[in-house]
Design a protein around this motif. Structure first.
Motif, PDB file in Angstrom:
ATOM      1  N   ARG A   1       0.825  -1.221   0.000  1.00 34.64           N
ATOM      2  CA  ARG A   1       0.000   0.000   0.000  1.00 34.64           C
ATOM      3  C   ARG A   1       0.846   1.253   0.000  1.00 34.64           C
ATOM      4  N   LEU A   2       1.964   1.231   0.747  1.00 35.34           N
ATOM      5  CA  LEU A   2       2.772   2.446   0.906  1.00 35.34           C
ATOM      6  C   LEU A   2       4.051   2.425   0.070  1.00 35.34           C
ATOM      7  N   GLY A   3       4.240   1.368  -0.710  1.00 35.62           N
ATOM      8  CA  GLY A   3       5.413   1.301  -1.585  1.00 35.62           C
ATOM      9  C   GLY A   3       6.715   1.225  -0.813  1.00 35.62           C
ATOM     10  N   ILE A   4       6.714   0.500   0.306  1.00 37.44           N
ATOM     11  CA  ILE A   4       7.940   0.314   1.099  1.00 37.44           C
ATOM     12  C   ILE A   4       8.473  -1.088   0.809  1.00 37.44           C
ATOM     13  N   GLU A   5       9.762  -1.209   0.637  1.00 37.21           N
ATOM     14  CA  GLU A   5      10.317  -2.525   0.318  1.00 37.21           C
ATOM     15  C   GLU A   5      10.072  -3.497   1.469  1.00 37.21           C
ATOM     16  N   GLU A   6       9.593  -4.675   1.133  1.00 33.41           N
ATOM     17  CA  GLU A   6       9.314  -5.683   2.156  1.00 33.41           C
ATOM     18  C   GLU A   6      10.609  -6.007   2.913  1.00 33.41           C
ATOM     19  N   GLY A   7      10.508  -6.065   4.222  1.00 38.60           N
ATOM     20  CA  GLY A   7      11.685  -6.378   5.037  1.00 38.60           C
ATOM     21  C   GLY A   7      12.350  -5.141   5.620  1.00 38.60           C
ATOM     22  N   THR A   8      11.879  -3.948   5.223  1.00 43.22           N
ATOM     23  CA  THR A   8      12.444  -2.712   5.773  1.00 43.22           C
ATOM     24  C   THR A   8      12.066  -2.601   7.252  1.00 43.22           C
ATOM     25  N   LYS A   9      13.099  -2.396   8.109  1.00 43.29           N
ATOM     26  CA  LYS A   9      12.814  -2.230   9.545  1.00 43.29           C
ATOM     27  C   LYS A   9      12.124  -0.885   9.718  1.00 43.29           C
ATOM     28  N   LEU A  10      11.010  -0.869  10.416  1.00 39.68           N
ATOM     29  CA  LEU A  10      10.253   0.380  10.573  1.00 39.68           C
ATOM     30  C   LEU A  10      10.842   1.196  11.726  1.00 39.68           C
ATOM     31  N   PRO A  11      11.003   2.498  11.549  1.00 43.67           N
ATOM     32  CA  PRO A  11      11.608   3.311  12.600  1.00 43.67           C
ATOM     33  C   PRO A  11      10.714   3.435  13.830  1.00 43.67           C
ATOM     34  N   THR A  12       9.439   3.164  13.648  1.00 42.90           N
ATOM     35  CA  THR A  12       8.513   3.169  14.778  1.00 42.90           C
ATOM     36  C   THR A  12       7.532   2.008  14.591  1.00 42.90           C
ATOM     37  N   THR A  13       7.074   1.457  15.688  1.00 49.08           N
ATOM     38  CA  THR A  13       6.100   0.361  15.572  1.00 49.08           C
ATOM     39  C   THR A  13       4.804   0.912  14.980  1.00 49.08           C
ATOM     40  N   ILE A  14       4.264   0.182  14.016  1.00 50.11           N
ATOM     41  CA  ILE A  14       3.022   0.626  13.370  1.00 50.11           C
ATOM     42  C   ILE A  14       1.855  -0.197  13.914  1.00 50.11           C
ATOM     43  N   PHE A  15       0.801   0.500  14.292  1.00 50.05           N
ATOM     44  CA  PHE A  15      -0.430  -0.165  14.743  1.00 50.05           C
ATOM     45  C   PHE A  15      -1.529   0.136  13.729  1.00 50.05           C
ATOM     46  N   GLU A  16      -2.213  -0.913  13.304  1.00 44.50           N
ATOM     47  CA  GLU A  16      -3.315  -0.732  12.353  1.00 44.50           C
ATOM     48  C   GLU A  16      -4.539  -1.466  12.881  1.00 44.50           C
TER      49      GLU A  16
END
Ligand code: TMP
Length: 235
Positions: free
Chosen positions: A103-118
Motif C-alpha cells: 500500500r505504501l510502496g515500502i520494500e518488504e523487510g524494511t525495519k520500521l523506525p517506529t512500531t506501526i499499529f493498524e
C-alpha cells in the motif's frame, strides 16, 4: 464432538460446554487467504497452531496479559473463556511486509523506525477495511477508552513477543490480534497467535516460517509451522 456448535469460522469451531462462560475452541486444518478466495487443507495445521498458540498464550499470561485461554485439552482443542468478540483486527508491524509494504510502496523487510499499529474492521463483505479509532467509535464497535486500552495491551504483547521469538532465531515481522470482552466486561486477548496470524522470518535465512508460504505458494507450509513448534518446545 457431542457439544453444541456455537460458531464456525475459517480455521476454527467454537463449541459450548456445560458452563455458559466457557467454550471449547477446535482448530481445523482449513487454510484461507485473500478473504477466502484461496482455500486449501494443510495437513495437521490445526494441531500445530493449537500447540503453538497454547504455548504463546501461556507465556503471555505468565507475563500478566489477560487472555481467553484456559488450557489446551488435546491435539485440536482448547478450553477458553467465552468472549463477546470485538470485530476489529489489531495489527502490529515491526518490519514492512504484506499489505502495508504494497500500500505504501515500502520494500518488504524494511525495519520500521517506529512500531506501526493498524486496525481493520472485520467485515468480509467490505473486505476487512482499514479503520482508525474514530471509525471504530462511529461504527459502534468500541469506545475511545477501550481502543486506547487495547493499544496499550498490543504494545505490551509486541514487547513480550519480539524477545520470545528472538530466542527462537525468529524475527517477528508483524502479527494480528483480536480482543473480546468477558461477561463482566474485562477486556481479554482472544483468537490465536500462530504462524497463521504472525509473519515469522528465520534470522539466518530470512525464510518465511508462516502462512505466507501458503499465500505465496512457497511450499513446505506444514514444515514451517512444525519448525516454529519445534523451536518453541526447546524454550
Ligand atoms: P497484512 O500484511 O496482510 O495486512 O497482514 C498483517 C499481519 O496480520 C500478518 O502477520 C498476517 C496477519 N493477518 C491475519 O492474521 N489475518 C488477516 O485476515 C489478515 C489480513 C492479516
Amino acid at each position: 464432538m457431542n457439544s453444541e456448535l456455537l460458531y464456525e469460522g475459517k480455521a476454527k469451531q467454537i463449541y459450548a460446554t456445560e458452563d455458559p462462560e466457557i467454550v471449547i475452541v477446535h482448530y481445523k486444518d482449513d487454510a484461507s487467504a485473500y478473504n477466502g478466495i484461496k482455500r486449501a487443507q494443510i495437513t495437521n495445521k490445526g494441531v500445530l497452531n493449537n500447540k503453538i498458540s497454547s504455548i504463546i498464550y501461556s507465556q503471555l499470561a505468565d507475563a500478566g496479559i489477560k487472555t481467553h485461554f484456559i488450557q489446551r485439552l488435546d491435539d485440536r482443542n482448547q478450553l477458553c473463556r467465552k468472549v463477546d468478540v470485538i470485530p476489529i483486527e489489531f495489527i502490529v508491524r515491526n518490519y514492512a511486509a504484506g499489505s502495508m509494504a504494497a500500500r505504501l510502496g515500502i520494500e518488504e523487510g524494511t525495519k520500521l523506525p517506529t512500531t506501526i499499529f493498524e486496525c481493520c474492521y472485520k467485515n468480509e463483505e467490505l473486505d476487512d477495511p482499514i479503520i482508525n479509532e474514530h471509525h471504530a467509535v462511529a461504527l459502534g464497535l468500541s469506545t475511545y477508552e477501550e481502543m486506547a486500552e487495547v493499544h496499550k495491551i498490543v504494545e505490551r504483547i509486541n514487547e513480550l513477543l519480539i524477545p520470545l521469538f528472538a530466542k527462537l532465531d525468529v524475527i517477528l515481522v508483524d502479527f494480528k490480534t483480536e480482543f473480546g470482552r468477558l461477561e463482566d466486561g474485562t477486556l481479554v486477548l482472544s483468537d490465536e497467535l500462530s504462524p497463521d496470524t504472525c509473519r515469522l522470518w528465520d534470522v539466518e535465512t530470512q525464510d518465511s516460517l508462516d502462512k505466507d508460504r501458503f499465500r505465496r505458494d512457497l511450499g513446505r507450509v506444514g514444515e514451517a509451522y512444525q519448525e516454529i513448534l519445534n523451536r518453541l518446545m526447546k524454550l
